[in-house]
Design a protein around this motif. Structure first.
Motif: not given
Length: 587
Positions: A6-9, A146, A149, A156, A329-330, A333, A381
């Protein structure tokens, strides 16, 4: 290496930051998190002239909105002369706009362009907006720490924002396995260097399963080969939903209707882990997500006569929406991925009838809109949508229009013309362009792009007409004028007489990001007779050339080729026919 689930968007609309800055609207930069409470309003001036201007208004909800009243104060002297999709009043500089019912609901995380207006006076952006009394576009808070990823400790890989169109100026990956199959065919050298997609149609395909058309190359092997080629873009088909392709049997998948956890944990999560590796930071990965899925939940479910038991099951359990929103979503991200959701084609969802029993166009767009907010999926997304994936619908019919009057009546209003059958479209360009706008109206960003699969929709060869028919009989006129030579637009399996379509290319039409070859030409749609296999692929009568059809294709012959192997397996005969009937021709 684990990618956080789960990541902040950022709850910002898809309008480019530069465009937002031009309007004077306060916004958070890409490395800031927007305030968790409240709402966001994008007041975008789309054109201006002399003392007048046009503006469109988009609302992003961070909590569900069921009915909105939006207020702001104009600069002195600015007035609204007309507006659409809004009930509004203006007193002095004070403007109040209310929803008109159908556009009142906005899901959490959803961005929806709710109305537009024509104004006179200053086009400067108002200083403050309120929705239902709450101030929007509030202050920002500092970024929170966070987990990264990918293996890149900055979290990033690749850095920076995603581009508007990943295909622009890009070298797109050529799958060496498909290329070798094509080059081995007489004349195949001419197209063997065209880019085609990598299909992940089973969990084992992620790792390389030794099938005839994928060999032992898994996803990571293809990504590494893309780097070796110096490619900028690689195309990957995400295709393994539970109860997959509920209206057909030839492409049924390995997962049962209720195996949503297996889909997420064993299929999507490993793909995200691989794509998120730092070594792929500069490689743009285009994901075509789950073809032949959501439109089935509009067209092939009760109470429609075209319903199937499998599609009824998938509509009831919600696992198509759950799986697609999770995958989007996944994958979305990751900073190097570009997601395009499958949107059928004009011969499937081109009906715009106001009766929900017959409207496929608006109902499908609305269903796509309901994905926003599920599993953390946001409009950001989604890069866009793709039409005609692995199908045969033409880009356009150059010699006739659906609303053309022949024999005293418009073609699409004549029940005798079964080929049209009241459909509002007869080509993918017009359909994709119109459907794009409908998707924006259902919450997707205004800069989404469309892809069209042109791998098998050329329909050249001896039967291709060179002009409009002179017949005054509407049925004869359409049959003699049309490029698409299928018995029915619902025919999808190994269509005899088809040819290669336009070669892959970027930005061929406004709003179209690219023509692509997602279906590798020469790979079967399904076996023409039952073939026992361990790939989860059943026998579908629509792949039998002797089959007389069903209600989903208006009881027309299947139009399928004979002697075809399992879906995804190579057919030399089909490849040769596609090459021979290519349009534009292959030199």
């Amino acid at each position: 290496m684990q990618v956080p689930k789960k990541r902040r968007r950022l709850a910002i609309t898809g309008v480019a930051v530069a465009a937002l800055a031009a309007t004077g609207l306060t916004f958070a930069s890409a490395n800031q998190a927007l305030a968790e409470e409240g709402c966001k309003v994008d007041y975008k001036v789309v054109s201006s002239w002399g003392s007048g201007f046009q503006a469109n208004v988009t609302i992003t909800a961070q909590e569900p909105i069921n009915g909105w009243e939006l207020k702001w104060n104009f600069p002195s002297g600015t007035t609204v002369s007309s507006a659409w999709n809004v009930s509004y009043t203006q007193s002095g500089t004070s403007f109040t706009g209310k929803d008109v019912g159908w556009n009142g609901s906005i899901a959490s995380g959803q961005s929806k362009e709710v109305f537009g207006f024509i104004g006179s006076g200053s086009s400067a952006t108002p200083a403050q907006f309120t929705i239902n009394g709450d101030v929007c576009n509030g202050t920002t808070q500092p970024p929170t720490s966070e987990p990264p990823t990918s293996d890149d400790p900055t979290g990033n890989p690749g850095g920076g924002d995603k581009v508007d169109n990943p295909y622009t100026g890009a070298q797109v990956y050529v799958n060496p396995i498909w290329s070798a199959n094509a080059a081995a065919e007489p004349g195949g050298d001419a197209i063997a260097d065209e880019p085609t997609a990598v299909w992940l149609d089973r969990t084992s395909a992620i790792y390389g399963n030794g099938s005839p058309t994928t060999g032992s190359m898994g996803l990571e092997d293809h990504l590494d080969e893309a780097l070796a080629q110096g490619a900028d873009v690689i195309q990957v088909v995400i295709y393994n939903l539970p109860g997959r392709d509920c209206a057909a049997l030839a492409s049924n998948g390995e997962l049962a209707a209720d195996e949503i956890d297996e889909y997420k944990n064993d299929y999507i999560d490993p793909i995200v882990d691989i794509m998120g590796q730092a070594k792929y930071a500069d490689l743009k990965i285009v994901n075509v997500i789950e073809i032949d899925s959501l439109p089935n939940l509009v067209t092939n479910v009760a109470p429609r006569a075209t319903a199937t038991a499998n599609c009824n099951t998938m509509k009831a359990n919600g696992n198509y929406q759950d799986g697609i929103s999770y995958a989007t979503a996944e994958l979305g991200s990751l900073p190097n991925t570009y997601n395009y959701l499958d949107a059928g084609h004009h011969g499937w969802i081109g009906w715009t009838n106001n009766d929900p029993q017959y409207d496929n166009f608006h109902s499908s767009a609305d269903m796509f809109g309901t994905l926003i907010g599920m599993n953390g999926m946001t409009a950001d997304d989604v890069q866009g949508f793709i039409t005609n994936t692995a199908n045969y619908s033409v880009l356009e019919e150059p010699y006739w229009n659906v609303d053309q009057v022949v024999g005293g009546k418009a073609i699409n209003q004549n029940p005798d013309v079964k080929w049209v059958d009241w459909n509002a479209y007869n080509g993918e360009i017009d359909f994709a362009t119109a459907f794009r706008q409908e998707l924006v109206s259902n919450g997707f960003n205004s800069n989404i792009g469309m892809l069209i699969d042109t791998s098998r929709n050329g329909w050249g060869g001896d039967y291709r007409p060179t002009g409009a028919s002179t017949s005054t009989n509407p049925v004869t006129f359409v049959d003699e004028s049309r490029i698409d030579q299928r018995y029915n637009k619902g025919n999808w399996c190994n269509q005899a007489g088809a040819g290669l379509g336009e070669r892959p290319q970027a930005s061929p039409e406004p709003g179209i990001d690219a023509y692509v070859w997602i279906k590798p030409p020469g790979e079967s749609d399904g076996a023409s007779e039952e073939i026992p296999n361990d790939e989860g692929k059943g026998f579908d009568e629509m792949c039998d050339p002797d089959y007389g059809g069903n209600i989903r294709n208006n009881n027309n012959p299947s139009g399928a080729r004979d002697d075809m192997p399992l879906s995804g397996h190579w057919s030399s005969e089909q490849f040769q026919e596609l090459l021979e009937n290519a349009y534009p021709p292959v030199n």
